[in-house]
Design an enzyme around this catalytic site. Structure first.
Site, PDB file in Angstrom:
ATOM      1  N   HIS A   1       0.762  -1.253  -0.208  1.00 17.41           N
ATOM      2  CA  HIS A   1      -0.144   0.212  -0.087  1.00 17.41           C
ATOM      3  C   HIS A   1       1.047   0.999  -0.177  1.00 17.41           C
ATOM      4  O   HIS A   1       1.504   1.286   0.771  1.00 17.41           O
ATOM      5  CB  HIS A   1      -1.164  -0.603   1.384  1.00 17.41           C
TER       6      HIS A   1
ATOM      7  N   HIS B   1      -1.316  -6.322  -4.655  1.00 19.49           N
ATOM      8  CA  HIS B   1      -1.161  -8.003  -4.279  1.00 19.49           C
ATOM      9  C   HIS B   1      -0.482  -8.837  -5.252  1.00 19.49           C
ATOM     10  O   HIS B   1      -0.389  -9.603  -6.245  1.00 19.49           O
ATOM     11  CB  HIS B   1      -2.584  -8.557  -4.415  1.00 19.49           C
TER      12      HIS B   1
ATOM     13  N   ASN C   1       0.760 -13.591  -5.303  1.00 17.69           N
ATOM     14  CA  ASN C   1       0.870 -14.832  -4.041  1.00 17.69           C
ATOM     15  C   ASN C   1       1.198 -15.604  -5.226  1.00 17.69           C
ATOM     16  O   ASN C   1       0.905 -15.925  -6.105  1.00 17.69           O
ATOM     17  CB  ASN C   1      -0.541 -14.757  -3.502  1.00 17.69           C
ATOM     18  N   VAL C   2       1.916 -16.849  -4.454  1.00 14.74           N
ATOM     19  CA  VAL C   2       2.658 -18.388  -5.305  1.00 14.74           C
ATOM     20  C   VAL C   2       2.716 -18.537  -4.344  1.00 14.74           C
ATOM     21  O   VAL C   2       3.366 -18.689  -3.049  1.00 14.74           O
ATOM     22  CB  VAL C   2       4.023 -18.166  -6.602  1.00 14.74           C
TER      23      VAL C   2
ATOM     24  N   HIS D   1      -0.069  -5.368 -16.881  1.00 14.52           N
ATOM     25  CA  HIS D   1      -0.852  -6.694 -18.206  1.00 14.52           C
ATOM     26  C   HIS D   1      -0.090  -7.846 -18.922  1.00 14.52           C
ATOM     27  O   HIS D   1      -0.058  -9.006 -18.854  1.00 14.52           O
ATOM     28  CB  HIS D   1      -2.010  -6.545 -18.368  1.00 14.52           C
TER      29      HIS D   1
ATOM     30  N   HIS E   1     -21.286  -7.958  -3.526  1.00 12.19           N
ATOM     31  CA  HIS E   1     -22.146  -6.898  -2.825  1.00 12.19           C
ATOM     32  C   HIS E   1     -22.305  -5.847  -3.533  1.00 12.19           C
ATOM     33  O   HIS E   1     -22.879  -5.161  -2.753  1.00 12.19           O
ATOM     34  CB  HIS E   1     -21.859  -7.238  -1.265  1.00 12.19           C
TER      35      HIS E   1
ATOM     36  N   GLY F   1      -3.443 -20.486  11.377  1.00 15.01           N
ATOM     37  CA  GLY F   1      -2.296 -19.100  11.275  1.00 15.01           C
ATOM     38  C   GLY F   1      -2.619 -17.608  11.922  1.00 15.01           C
ATOM     39  O   GLY F   1      -3.126 -17.760  12.358  1.00 15.01           O
TER      40      GLY F   1
END
Length: 304
Positions: A99, A109, A111-112, A148, A178, A262
């Site tokens: 951030h 963000h 993640n792997v 991209h 939502h 966790g």
């Protein structure tokens, strides 16, 4: 229990190296060091959280490595694979959220991860997951196209069909049902991936992890020093509220971490430090804030 037909040790080695490389590059970009916080998990495993708060560039950023084991898969991990419910498991991954302070620099963000489900007398069931996505507060076409394009370049060596599939998956996954709006401008996302065998799936996952710095750092460098004021910070805090809503309501990684016992501090490091909510607020037409909604928070082919 039969021995696995593959070795996850190279995955763990790669993930630790990936965390170290990313943190080193981010420390160079910010000018301040990340805090290192190693932790152990009582049920099995542990990790290393690397965090910066109130940096020169990053208001908050975390790059986490974890390797955890358990005796029974939590609901979030077996929801899409009910036949695996109750199995022992091991999971490892690197997850990061950044951030920046400057509202013109987007949140990101990545993640792997690798997951293995184990049962006596049966072969292990394994898969990889991950991806990266960009969440701007003020949209820039060149940033979106660069991000991209970097995602596409990471996946193309492993199959021309992967990027279209994973981009669409990302657009669908990072969507606040939502609110009926996307969290950001997407990127790529994949889960339960085992196509082509272990080496191919692992290689593809490494391709995504290795592409992160190329995808994000040039954007951060372009935007981190743009002048801004109270208006921009206020809108950034408002839009960050959407980030919080998604992570706490929908994100499978967050839910898995909390359901599996966790480390809460590491799981919730993804949340921004300053956030605002307003009742039924809408941007005025024609403003830069409105352009974010009309031109960027829509599913687009950024290669067209």
């Amino acid at each position: 229990m039969p021995a696995p037909s593959f070795d996850t040790a190279p995955v763990k080695t790669y993930l630790l190296d990936l965390q170290a490389r990313i943190v080193a590059a981010l420390e160079a970009a910010d000018g301040l060091p990340f805090r290192a916080d190693a932790w152990d998990r009582p049920e099995g495993g542990g990790g290393i959280s690397r965090l910066i708060e109130e940096g020169n560039v990053l208001e908050r950023g975390g790059v986490n490595f974890s390797y955890v084991t358990g005796s029974q898969l939590p609901p979030s991990a077996s929801a899409h694979r009910p036949e695996l419910a109750g199995r022992r498991w091991e999971a490892m991954g690197v997850s990061l959220v950044l951030h920046p302070q400057n509202p013109y620099a987007p949140t990101v963000h990545m993640n792997v991860r690798c997951f293995v489900a184990l049962k006596d007398g049966e072969a292990p069931v394994w898969w990889f997951g991950g991806g990266m996505d960009l969440t701007p507060y003020y949209g820039f076409e060149d940033d979106a196209r660069h991000f991209h394009a970097s995602c596409k370049a990471a996946l193309d060596p492993f199959g021309a069909d992967l990027h279209p599939r994973f981009k669409d998956w990302c657009d669908r996954y990072f969507f606040l049902k939502h609110r009926n709006e996307p969290r950001g401008i997407g990127g790529v996302f994949f889960d339960d991936f085992s196509e082509g065998g272990f080496d191919h799936a692992f290689g593809m996952t490494k391709g995504v992890g290795d592409a992160f710095l190329t995808a994000y750092l040039p954007i951060l460098e372009r935007r981190k020093d743009i002048a801004y004021g109270e208006r921009e910070r206020d809108f950034q805090a408002y839009r960050r509220g959407r980030y919080v809503e998604f992570n706490l309501v929908y994100d499978r990684g967050t839910l898995f971490g909390l359901q599996s016992g966790g480390r809460t501090e590491s799981i919730l490091m993804s949340l921004p430090p300053v956030v605002k909510w307003r009742y039924d607020w809408r941007p005025e037409p024609g403003t830069p804030e409105a352009v974010l909604y009309t031109d960027f928070l829509v599913a687009r082919d950024w290669h067209a």
